[in-house]
Design an enzyme around this catalytic site. Sequence first.
Site, PDB file in Angstrom:
ATOM      1  N   ARG A  60       0.808  -1.224   0.000  1.00  0.00           N
ATOM      2  CA  ARG A  60       0.000   0.000   0.000  1.00  0.00           C
ATOM      3  C   ARG A  60       0.842   1.275   0.000  1.00  0.00           C
ATOM      4  NH1 ARG A  60      -2.974  -1.352   5.284  1.00  0.00           N
ATOM      5  NH2 ARG A  60      -0.762  -1.660   5.637  1.00  0.00           N
ATOM      6  N   LYS A 103       5.753 -18.137   6.245  1.00  0.00           N
ATOM      7  CA  LYS A 103       5.311 -18.570   7.563  1.00  0.00           C
ATOM      8  C   LYS A 103       4.706 -17.377   8.305  1.00  0.00           C
ATOM      9  CE  LYS A 103       8.453 -18.085  10.935  1.00  0.00           C
ATOM     10  NZ  LYS A 103       9.599 -18.206  11.798  1.00  0.00           N
ATOM     11  N   LYS A 138      18.847 -23.646   3.732  1.00  0.00           N
ATOM     12  CA  LYS A 138      20.192 -23.467   4.287  1.00  0.00           C
ATOM     13  C   LYS A 138      21.109 -24.592   3.807  1.00  0.00           C
ATOM     14  CE  LYS A 138      18.650 -20.968   8.405  1.00  0.00           C
ATOM     15  NZ  LYS A 138      19.313 -19.690   8.355  1.00  0.00           N
ATOM     16  N   GLU A 153      19.138 -17.888  19.800  1.00  0.00           N
ATOM     17  CA  GLU A 153      19.498 -16.526  19.382  1.00  0.00           C
ATOM     18  C   GLU A 153      19.952 -15.753  20.604  1.00  0.00           C
ATOM     19  OE1 GLU A 153      16.581 -14.614  16.435  1.00  0.00           O
ATOM     20  OE2 GLU A 153      15.346 -15.897  17.676  1.00  0.00           O
ATOM     21  N   ASP A 181       6.687 -20.572  16.580  1.00  0.00           N
ATOM     22  CA  ASP A 181       7.515 -19.865  15.608  1.00  0.00           C
ATOM     23  C   ASP A 181       8.700 -20.712  15.126  1.00  0.00           C
ATOM     24  OD1 ASP A 181       7.934 -17.431  14.241  1.00  0.00           O
ATOM     25  OD2 ASP A 181       9.606 -16.952  15.568  1.00  0.00           O
ATOM     26  N   HIS A 232      10.400 -24.788  11.760  1.00  0.00           N
ATOM     27  CA  HIS A 232      11.772 -25.030  11.303  1.00  0.00           C
ATOM     28  C   HIS A 232      12.407 -26.284  11.913  1.00  0.00           C
ATOM     29  CE1 HIS A 232      11.355 -21.087   9.680  1.00  0.00           C
ATOM     30  NE2 HIS A 232      11.450 -20.465  10.829  1.00  0.00           N
ATOM     31  N   LYS A 234      15.143 -17.340  22.637  1.00  0.00           N
ATOM     32  CA  LYS A 234      15.642 -15.985  22.388  1.00  0.00           C
ATOM     33  C   LYS A 234      16.410 -15.518  23.608  1.00  0.00           C
ATOM     34  CE  LYS A 234      12.202 -14.340  19.118  1.00  0.00           C
ATOM     35  NZ  LYS A 234      13.135 -14.098  18.002  1.00  0.00           N
ATOM     36  N   LYS A 255      24.410 -17.583  19.885  1.00  0.00           N
ATOM     37  CA  LYS A 255      23.587 -17.729  18.678  1.00  0.00           C
ATOM     38  C   LYS A 255      24.107 -18.957  17.948  1.00  0.00           C
ATOM     39  CE  LYS A 255      22.765 -15.263  14.298  1.00  0.00           C
ATOM     40  NZ  LYS A 255      21.324 -15.306  14.161  1.00  0.00           N
TER      41      LYS A 255
HETATM   42  N1  LIG Z   1      11.296 -10.409   8.151  1.00  0.00           N
HETATM   43  C1  LIG Z   1      11.826 -11.606   8.222  1.00  0.00           C
HETATM   44  O1  LIG Z   1      13.029 -11.786   8.441  1.00  0.00           O
HETATM   45  C2  LIG Z   1      10.967 -12.818   8.014  1.00  0.00           C
HETATM   46  C3  LIG Z   1      11.572 -14.091   8.112  1.00  0.00           C
HETATM   47  C4  LIG Z   1      10.802 -15.225   7.877  1.00  0.00           C
HETATM   48  C5  LIG Z   1       9.466 -15.091   7.562  1.00  0.00           C
HETATM   49  N2  LIG Z   1       8.880 -13.836   7.489  1.00  0.00           N
HETATM   50  C6  LIG Z   1       7.453 -13.745   7.142  1.00  0.00           C
HETATM   51  O2  LIG Z   1       7.330 -12.917   5.993  1.00  0.00           O
HETATM   52  C7  LIG Z   1       6.110 -12.174   6.043  1.00  0.00           C
HETATM   53  C8  LIG Z   1       6.438 -10.688   5.934  1.00  0.00           C
HETATM   54  O3  LIG Z   1       7.268 -10.330   7.017  1.00  0.00           O
HETATM   55  P1  LIG Z   1       7.958  -8.888   7.125  1.00  0.00           P
HETATM   56  O4  LIG Z   1       8.904  -8.975   8.251  1.00  0.00           O
HETATM   57  O5  LIG Z   1       8.438  -8.444   5.810  1.00  0.00           O
HETATM   58  O6  LIG Z   1       6.709  -7.998   7.575  1.00  0.00           O
HETATM   59  P2  LIG Z   1       6.566  -6.418   7.444  1.00  0.00           P
HETATM   60  O7  LIG Z   1       7.884  -5.759   7.424  1.00  0.00           O
HETATM   61  O8  LIG Z   1       5.573  -6.025   8.462  1.00  0.00           O
HETATM   62  O9  LIG Z   1       5.923  -6.239   5.985  1.00  0.00           O
HETATM   63  C9  LIG Z   1       4.604  -6.551   5.718  1.00  0.00           C
HETATM   64  C10 LIG Z   1       4.259  -6.043   4.350  1.00  0.00           C
HETATM   65  O10 LIG Z   1       2.869  -6.270   4.093  1.00  0.00           O
HETATM   66  C11 LIG Z   1       2.379  -5.110   3.426  1.00  0.00           C
HETATM   67  N3  LIG Z   1       0.939  -5.054   3.549  1.00  0.00           N
HETATM   68  C12 LIG Z   1       0.200  -4.957   4.686  1.00  0.00           C
HETATM   69  N4  LIG Z   1      -1.096  -4.914   4.367  1.00  0.00           N
HETATM   70  C13 LIG Z   1      -1.181  -5.001   3.021  1.00  0.00           C
HETATM   71  C14 LIG Z   1      -2.257  -4.989   2.096  1.00  0.00           C
HETATM   72  N5  LIG Z   1      -3.512  -4.906   2.534  1.00  0.00           N
HETATM   73  N6  LIG Z   1      -1.984  -5.087   0.775  1.00  0.00           N
HETATM   74  C15 LIG Z   1      -0.708  -5.163   0.331  1.00  0.00           C
HETATM   75  N7  LIG Z   1       0.363  -5.173   1.167  1.00  0.00           N
HETATM   76  C16 LIG Z   1       0.115  -5.079   2.490  1.00  0.00           C
HETATM   77  C17 LIG Z   1       3.102  -3.980   4.109  1.00  0.00           C
HETATM   78  O11 LIG Z   1       3.159  -2.826   3.315  1.00  0.00           O
HETATM   79  P3  LIG Z   1       2.171  -1.591   3.350  1.00  0.00           P
HETATM   80  O12 LIG Z   1       1.953  -1.212   4.763  1.00  0.00           O
HETATM   81  O13 LIG Z   1       2.942  -0.598   2.528  1.00  0.00           O
HETATM   82  O14 LIG Z   1       0.951  -2.053   2.673  1.00  0.00           O
HETATM   83  C18 LIG Z   1       4.500  -4.559   4.155  1.00  0.00           C
HETATM   84  O15 LIG Z   1       5.109  -4.411   2.895  1.00  0.00           O
HETATM   85  C19 LIG Z   1       5.443 -12.577   7.354  1.00  0.00           C
HETATM   86  O16 LIG Z   1       4.551 -13.620   7.102  1.00  0.00           O
HETATM   87  C20 LIG Z   1       6.603 -13.092   8.212  1.00  0.00           C
HETATM   88  O17 LIG Z   1       6.187 -14.029   9.168  1.00  0.00           O
HETATM   89  C21 LIG Z   1       9.627 -12.712   7.705  1.00  0.00           C
END
Ligand SMILES: NC(=O)c1ccc[n+]([C@@H]2O[C@H](COP(=O)([O-])OP(=O)(O)OC[C@H]3O[C@@H](n4cnc5c(N)ncnc54)[C@H](OP(=O)(O)O)[C@@H]3O)[C@@H](O)[C@H]2O)c1
Length: 509
Positions: free
Chosen positions: A53, A166, A200, A234, A255, A260, A360, A365
Amino acid sequence: MPPTAHATPPEDSLILIFGASGDLTKRKLIPALFELWKNGQAPENFAILGVSRSRYTDDEYRDACGNFDGNDLASDPRWAEFRDLVHYEASDATAAEGWPSIKQRIRTLSEAHRTGQNLLFYLSLAPQFFEPVIVNIGNNGLVTEGKKYCTIDTQRPPWQRIVIEKPFGSDPGSAAHLNRVLAQVFDEDAIYRIDHYLGKELVQNLMVLRFANSLFEPIWNHRYIDHVQITASETVGVEGRGAYYDSPSGGAMRDMVQSHLLQVASIVAMEPPITLDAEDVRTEKVKVFKALRVPRAEDVPEIAVRGQYGEGSVKGERYPAYRSEEGTDPGSQTDTFAAVKFHVDTWRWGNTPFYLRSGKAMAQKKTEIVIYLKPTPHALFREQAMRARPNQIVISVQPNPGIRLRFEGKKPGIGLNIKDVVMDFDYEESWRASPPDGYASLLFDCLRGDQTNYKHRDEIQSSWNACQPILDYWDENPAEDLPNYNAGTWGPSAADVMMAKDGRYWRND
Ligand SMILES: NC(=O)c1ccc[n+]([C@@H]2O[C@H](COP(=O)([O-])OP(=O)(O)OC[C@H]3O[C@@H](n4cnc5c(N)ncnc54)[C@H](OP(=O)(O)O)[C@@H]3O)[C@@H](O)[C@H]2O)c1
């Protein structure tokens, strides 16, 4: 273009990333795709369309990706060429009104980049957005051609695949529901449930260790293996993600252990597959998940330990208690540590426990798999027996990736003194390279249509079934002793007691 070791090359496609402005996309997905492209492992014709968005133009989004949190992609001389493949659409993908413009961009970009009808949808979103986005993909008719039974070109059918992040559900019911939602739009062979641990290097090396060597497989069973330990610890705590972690889908058990660590355990425990085809490998993994013993409520206190960190010190710095982290409840029952003893009830593993733990704010780590072998049948070196340690095969995923064999050797000099020694395969020294990031390897597989390192629906369902009784017991019996470990330690003493009752101990070196 360097040759790849794979028969099927990645296929031309447009990659749509939902959640494009988020942390995962900028920190992992765009760098992984850039890496593949630089290595000649991206499809010949491909482009990326990020959707979220936040308001960005294409150029602003490219800049945001190129300089995210110090990743410095932009200083790579090849970034200037790659960035033209990256596009952005500001849209709410959960709302029907957002889709006409998304569809229009898909049409324009597929044509401009000659990617045909192949579409890869990557859902990098919070889990509550998975369902509405999947439903919208279906409602907009974007998957019809990909259904293998109604395609016109049977030789090279166009495909539409979905990668889903996930957490995959927060209990057996929600996971089953999400599987049903997916199945209404995609065939199972188009669904890629990602677990980045399966990308990995050292986890993928487990199959090679077991099945490409005659040294290990003969001893890989209950006759020679005493038990298996899998640790993912971690040193950091929740670091600003308290609100997510403290939600009903958070906690170490959900989690880490349910996803994992059980995935890694399934590769340790599986039977040799007939071939390396995804179907054959996943069939063997599914069997392991189905053989996971589902604990009874009365067994839970004996086989599972939960923990939550209190104030402490990590690497010499004061660390706050979990309950005082931003976004957490001051009376939170969330487990920041979980240790579980699982059993895989098969002929191979009869009575061989798999101890899994994750936490955590811990002392170190590390992610490692340790295979503890049984003592020799006769204690010939009785005099030195007190000093003899069980042989161990240590697979270090991080840090110091490698595989280490610990066994007893004779100390130099007169007299027969025993000391454990280590045979060391150090990944970085041997290959003169660091392991590549798991996301690049998993995206590469998906672009080639290889599901081997992605989770099958049955794996997810069975792992939830084995974990849910523990989570239910914890919900019904709040712990009165939380927080029960100091930040910067190896977790609650109850986890050591659980091991000690079995005459074992955690490997904390
Ligand atoms: N970050 C990591 O290292 C990591 C690792 C493993 C798994 N994951 C998984 O990956 C997923 C994303 O994680 P993240 O850390 O990247 O989360 P994040 O930083 O909170 O990003 C979430 C994204 O979703 C978008 N979003 C929210 N509502 C939306 C909508 N209605 N339409 C379109 N886009 C929308 C947000 O952008 P806007 O607000 O601009 O819409 C943002 O780009 C999760 O399921 C998480 O569990 C993340």
